[in-house]
Motif scaffolding. Structure first.
Motif, PDB file in Angstrom:
ATOM      1  N   GLY A 136      28.428  52.666  14.387  1.00  0.00           N
ATOM      2  CA  GLY A 136      29.506  51.982  13.676  1.00  0.00           C
ATOM      3  C   GLY A 136      30.488  52.955  13.057  1.00  0.00           C
ATOM      4  O   GLY A 136      31.712  52.714  13.072  1.00  0.00           O
ATOM      5  N   LEU A 137      29.992  54.055  12.525  1.00  0.00           N
ATOM      6  CA  LEU A 137      30.874  55.054  11.913  1.00  0.00           C
ATOM      7  C   LEU A 137      31.729  55.756  12.970  1.00  0.00           C
ATOM      8  O   LEU A 137      32.887  56.090  12.712  1.00  0.00           O
ATOM      9  CB  LEU A 137      30.049  56.076  11.136  1.00  0.00           C
ATOM     10  CG  LEU A 137      29.379  55.543   9.859  1.00  0.00           C
ATOM     11  CD1 LEU A 137      28.518  56.615   9.219  1.00  0.00           C
ATOM     12  CD2 LEU A 137      30.420  55.030   8.877  1.00  0.00           C
ATOM     13  N   ILE A 138      31.145  55.990  14.145  1.00  0.00           N
ATOM     14  CA  ILE A 138      31.925  56.589  15.231  1.00  0.00           C
ATOM     15  C   ILE A 138      33.074  55.661  15.621  1.00  0.00           C
ATOM     16  O   ILE A 138      34.222  56.101  15.812  1.00  0.00           O
ATOM     17  CB  ILE A 138      31.023  56.878  16.443  1.00  0.00           C
ATOM     18  CG1 ILE A 138      30.029  57.996  16.117  1.00  0.00           C
ATOM     19  CG2 ILE A 138      31.866  57.272  17.667  1.00  0.00           C
ATOM     20  CD1 ILE A 138      29.003  58.246  17.198  1.00  0.00           C
ATOM     21  N   LEU A 139      32.780  54.374  15.726  1.00  0.00           N
ATOM     22  CA  LEU A 139      33.829  53.391  16.043  1.00  0.00           C
ATOM     23  C   LEU A 139      34.887  53.367  14.952  1.00  0.00           C
ATOM     24  O   LEU A 139      36.094  53.262  15.236  1.00  0.00           O
ATOM     25  CB  LEU A 139      33.212  52.000  16.198  1.00  0.00           C
ATOM     26  CG  LEU A 139      32.277  51.786  17.392  1.00  0.00           C
ATOM     27  CD1 LEU A 139      31.665  50.386  17.330  1.00  0.00           C
ATOM     28  CD2 LEU A 139      33.023  51.982  18.711  1.00  0.00           C
ATOM     29  N   LEU A 140      34.458  53.454  13.713  1.00  0.00           N
ATOM     30  CA  LEU A 140      35.398  53.428  12.586  1.00  0.00           C
ATOM     31  C   LEU A 140      36.309  54.652  12.592  1.00  0.00           C
ATOM     32  O   LEU A 140      37.517  54.533  12.357  1.00  0.00           O
ATOM     33  CB  LEU A 140      34.621  53.354  11.273  1.00  0.00           C
ATOM     34  CG  LEU A 140      35.467  53.306   9.986  1.00  0.00           C
ATOM     35  CD1 LEU A 140      36.412  52.124  10.004  1.00  0.00           C
ATOM     36  CD2 LEU A 140      34.565  53.261   8.760  1.00  0.00           C
ATOM     37  N   VAL A 141      35.741  55.814  12.862  1.00  0.00           N
ATOM     38  CA  VAL A 141      36.552  57.034  12.923  1.00  0.00           C
ATOM     39  C   VAL A 141      37.585  56.938  14.046  1.00  0.00           C
ATOM     40  O   VAL A 141      38.762  57.262  13.865  1.00  0.00           O
ATOM     41  CB  VAL A 141      35.652  58.269  13.123  1.00  0.00           C
ATOM     42  CG1 VAL A 141      36.493  59.503  13.445  1.00  0.00           C
ATOM     43  CG2 VAL A 141      34.816  58.518  11.876  1.00  0.00           C
ATOM     44  N   HIS A 159      49.434  46.470  18.180  1.00  0.00           N
ATOM     45  CA  HIS A 159      48.934  45.879  16.931  1.00  0.00           C
ATOM     46  C   HIS A 159      47.457  45.513  17.064  1.00  0.00           C
ATOM     47  O   HIS A 159      46.663  45.739  16.138  1.00  0.00           O
ATOM     48  CB  HIS A 159      49.757  44.638  16.589  1.00  0.00           C
ATOM     49  CG  HIS A 159      49.321  43.967  15.325  1.00  0.00           C
ATOM     50  ND1 HIS A 159      48.431  42.904  15.322  1.00  0.00           N
ATOM     51  CD2 HIS A 159      49.621  44.207  14.028  1.00  0.00           C
ATOM     52  CE1 HIS A 159      48.219  42.525  14.069  1.00  0.00           C
ATOM     53  NE2 HIS A 159      48.915  43.291  13.265  1.00  0.00           N
ATOM     54  N   HIS A 160      47.092  44.967  18.208  1.00  0.00           N
ATOM     55  CA  HIS A 160      45.684  44.617  18.436  1.00  0.00           C
ATOM     56  C   HIS A 160      44.804  45.859  18.426  1.00  0.00           C
ATOM     57  O   HIS A 160      43.727  45.865  17.807  1.00  0.00           O
ATOM     58  CB  HIS A 160      45.540  43.886  19.770  1.00  0.00           C
ATOM     59  CG  HIS A 160      44.120  43.764  20.235  1.00  0.00           C
ATOM     60  ND1 HIS A 160      43.215  42.889  19.658  1.00  0.00           N
ATOM     61  CD2 HIS A 160      43.434  44.427  21.209  1.00  0.00           C
ATOM     62  CE1 HIS A 160      42.045  43.017  20.258  1.00  0.00           C
ATOM     63  NE2 HIS A 160      42.145  43.938  21.194  1.00  0.00           N
ATOM     64  N   SER A 161      45.234  46.908  19.112  1.00  0.00           N
ATOM     65  CA  SER A 161      44.401  48.103  19.249  1.00  0.00           C
ATOM     66  C   SER A 161      44.379  48.949  17.978  1.00  0.00           C
ATOM     67  O   SER A 161      43.515  49.826  17.845  1.00  0.00           O
ATOM     68  CB  SER A 161      44.886  48.953  20.429  1.00  0.00           C
ATOM     69  OG  SER A 161      46.171  49.488  20.163  1.00  0.00           O
ATOM     70  N   SER A 162      45.286  48.714  17.052  1.00  0.00           N
ATOM     71  CA  SER A 162      45.282  49.475  15.807  1.00  0.00           C
ATOM     72  C   SER A 162      44.751  48.636  14.647  1.00  0.00           C
ATOM     73  O   SER A 162      43.637  48.841  14.176  1.00  0.00           O
ATOM     74  CB  SER A 162      46.694  49.986  15.488  1.00  0.00           C
ATOM     75  OG  SER A 162      47.622  48.909  15.394  1.00  0.00           O
ATOM     76  N   LYS A 168      37.852  45.267  12.757  1.00  0.00           N
ATOM     77  CA  LYS A 168      36.555  45.033  13.401  1.00  0.00           C
ATOM     78  C   LYS A 168      35.606  46.194  13.162  1.00  0.00           C
ATOM     79  O   LYS A 168      34.424  45.996  12.831  1.00  0.00           O
ATOM     80  CB  LYS A 168      36.751  44.820  14.904  1.00  0.00           C
ATOM     81  CG  LYS A 168      37.438  43.511  15.262  1.00  0.00           C
ATOM     82  CD  LYS A 168      37.643  43.410  16.762  1.00  0.00           C
ATOM     83  CE  LYS A 168      38.409  42.156  17.143  1.00  0.00           C
ATOM     84  NZ  LYS A 168      38.672  42.093  18.609  1.00  0.00           N
ATOM     85  N   ALA A 169      36.098  47.417  13.352  1.00  0.00           N
ATOM     86  CA  ALA A 169      35.247  48.600  13.200  1.00  0.00           C
ATOM     87  C   ALA A 169      34.762  48.747  11.760  1.00  0.00           C
ATOM     88  O   ALA A 169      33.597  49.122  11.525  1.00  0.00           O
ATOM     89  CB  ALA A 169      36.013  49.850  13.636  1.00  0.00           C
ATOM     90  N   SER A 170      35.627  48.450  10.795  1.00  0.00           N
ATOM     91  CA  SER A 170      35.220  48.582   9.396  1.00  0.00           C
ATOM     92  C   SER A 170      34.156  47.551   9.035  1.00  0.00           C
ATOM     93  O   SER A 170      33.223  47.845   8.275  1.00  0.00           O
ATOM     94  CB  SER A 170      36.436  48.446   8.472  1.00  0.00           C
ATOM     95  OG  SER A 170      37.069  47.198   8.639  1.00  0.00           O
ATOM     96  N   VAL A 214      36.171  48.148   2.058  1.00  0.00           N
ATOM     97  CA  VAL A 214      37.490  48.207   1.415  1.00  0.00           C
ATOM     98  C   VAL A 214      38.589  48.402   2.455  1.00  0.00           C
ATOM     99  O   VAL A 214      39.692  47.860   2.334  1.00  0.00           O
ATOM    100  CB  VAL A 214      37.526  49.323   0.356  1.00  0.00           C
ATOM    101  CG1 VAL A 214      38.959  49.567  -0.130  1.00  0.00           C
ATOM    102  CG2 VAL A 214      36.630  48.966  -0.824  1.00  0.00           C
ATOM    103  N   VAL A 215      38.296  49.181   3.501  1.00  0.00           N
ATOM    104  CA  VAL A 215      39.279  49.375   4.584  1.00  0.00           C
ATOM    105  C   VAL A 215      39.646  48.029   5.198  1.00  0.00           C
ATOM    106  O   VAL A 215      40.827  47.731   5.422  1.00  0.00           O
ATOM    107  CB  VAL A 215      38.713  50.325   5.666  1.00  0.00           C
ATOM    108  CG1 VAL A 215      39.680  50.420   6.851  1.00  0.00           C
ATOM    109  CG2 VAL A 215      38.461  51.713   5.084  1.00  0.00           C
ATOM    110  N   TYR A 216      38.638  47.219   5.446  1.00  0.00           N
ATOM    111  CA  TYR A 216      38.892  45.887   6.011  1.00  0.00           C
ATOM    112  C   TYR A 216      39.728  45.026   5.061  1.00  0.00           C
ATOM    113  O   TYR A 216      40.683  44.370   5.477  1.00  0.00           O
ATOM    114  CB  TYR A 216      37.573  45.188   6.310  1.00  0.00           C
ATOM    115  CG  TYR A 216      37.744  43.714   6.607  1.00  0.00           C
ATOM    116  CD1 TYR A 216      38.199  43.279   7.848  1.00  0.00           C
ATOM    117  CD2 TYR A 216      37.481  42.755   5.622  1.00  0.00           C
ATOM    118  CE1 TYR A 216      38.381  41.931   8.113  1.00  0.00           C
ATOM    119  CE2 TYR A 216      37.655  41.406   5.888  1.00  0.00           C
ATOM    120  CZ  TYR A 216      38.109  40.997   7.134  1.00  0.00           C
ATOM    121  OH  TYR A 216      38.303  39.674   7.382  1.00  0.00           O
TER     122      TYR A 216
END
Length: 242
Positions: A136-141, A159-162, A168-170, A214-216
């Motif tokens: 999950g952290l790898i996806l978040l990074v 917009h979707h990919s960013s 989702k990753a957060s 918090v990022v989410y």
């Protein structure tokens, strides 16, 4: 003779392209668009992949016949651009904040789980969510890096990919970290040297999960606006991609 006439009609229909509707000189509001949404093949007999429609959503495909036969296809983004509706200073600030939160989350979690003297760092029960947390952290990074370097004027796919992928990753990272904290607490009942230390470890991991969450929350409330797209389409058979 009738068969030949029917064949001529079908050939002319293919050459004619999509039916024009009102002032729609490019024919983008034809049944072709509805067929795409329904997952049907296009009139040229080509079934586009789901990824193709996701990536080029909002583009208009212009097909022109080449002199030596066949077709040339060009794609132009024609939907309004999506722009973050914040000041330039806040635009930079949000990105710095996301990077800081992600660094704190990753560095804090790795530092906690690499410590000696805690049963939770060696337990097989904790190992499963612990591994999931690393993924999950790898996806978040990866999502954060993509978000930070994404261009300001975005297509629908940008917009979707960013933004969408960052949210989702957060959520994934936060959920996995919270599960790890929970399993550390559960592991206490299997026997550890110090329940207090294990609870402290679980609490710190939970703080890392909160930082990812918090990022989410910030991105969920991020305002975006549309900017008019002044793209001028060249002549040719036009199809809007959805």
């Amino acid at each position: 003779m009738e068969a030949k006439d029917e064949e001529d009609v079908r050939v002319m229909a293919r050459k004619k392209g999509p039916e024009k509707v009102g002032n729609d000189i490019y024919g983008v509001n034809s049944n072709w668009k509805l067929d795409q949404k329904a997952g049907k093949s296009t009139e040229d007999g080509i079934r586009r992949s789901t990824y193709y429609h996701k990536y080029f959503r909002g583009y208009t495909e212009i097909r022109t016949e080449k002199a030596n036969g066949g077709y040339k296809v060009e794609r132009f983004y024609t939907e309004p651009w999506l722009v973050q509706d914040v000041t330039p200073a806040m635009y930079v600030w949000y990105r710095m904040m996301y990077v800081l939160l992600v660094v704190v989350t990753c560095a804090g979690y790795l530092a906690l789980m690499c410590q000696d003297g805690f049963g939770g760092t060696y337990s097989l029960l904790v190992a499963i969510p612990e591994f999931a947390s690393v993924v999950g952290l790898i996806l978040l990074v990866a999502a954060t890096v993509n978000y930070v370097f994404m261009r300001k004027r975005m297509t629908l796919y940008d917009h979707h990919s960013s933004s969408d992928n960052l949210k989702k990753a957060s959520v994934i990272a936060s959920a996995c970290l919270a599960a790890t904290a929970l399993m550390i607490v559960v592991n206490i009942f299997l026997g550890v040297d110090s329940a207090i230390n294990e609870l402290k470890l679980a609490g710190c991991v939970l703080l890392c999960a909160a930082a990812a969450g918090v990022v989410y929350l910030i991105e969920r409330g991020m305002p975006y606006r549309e900017e008019e797209n002044h793209t001028v389409l060249p002549a040719g058979e036009a199809h809007e991609i959805w």
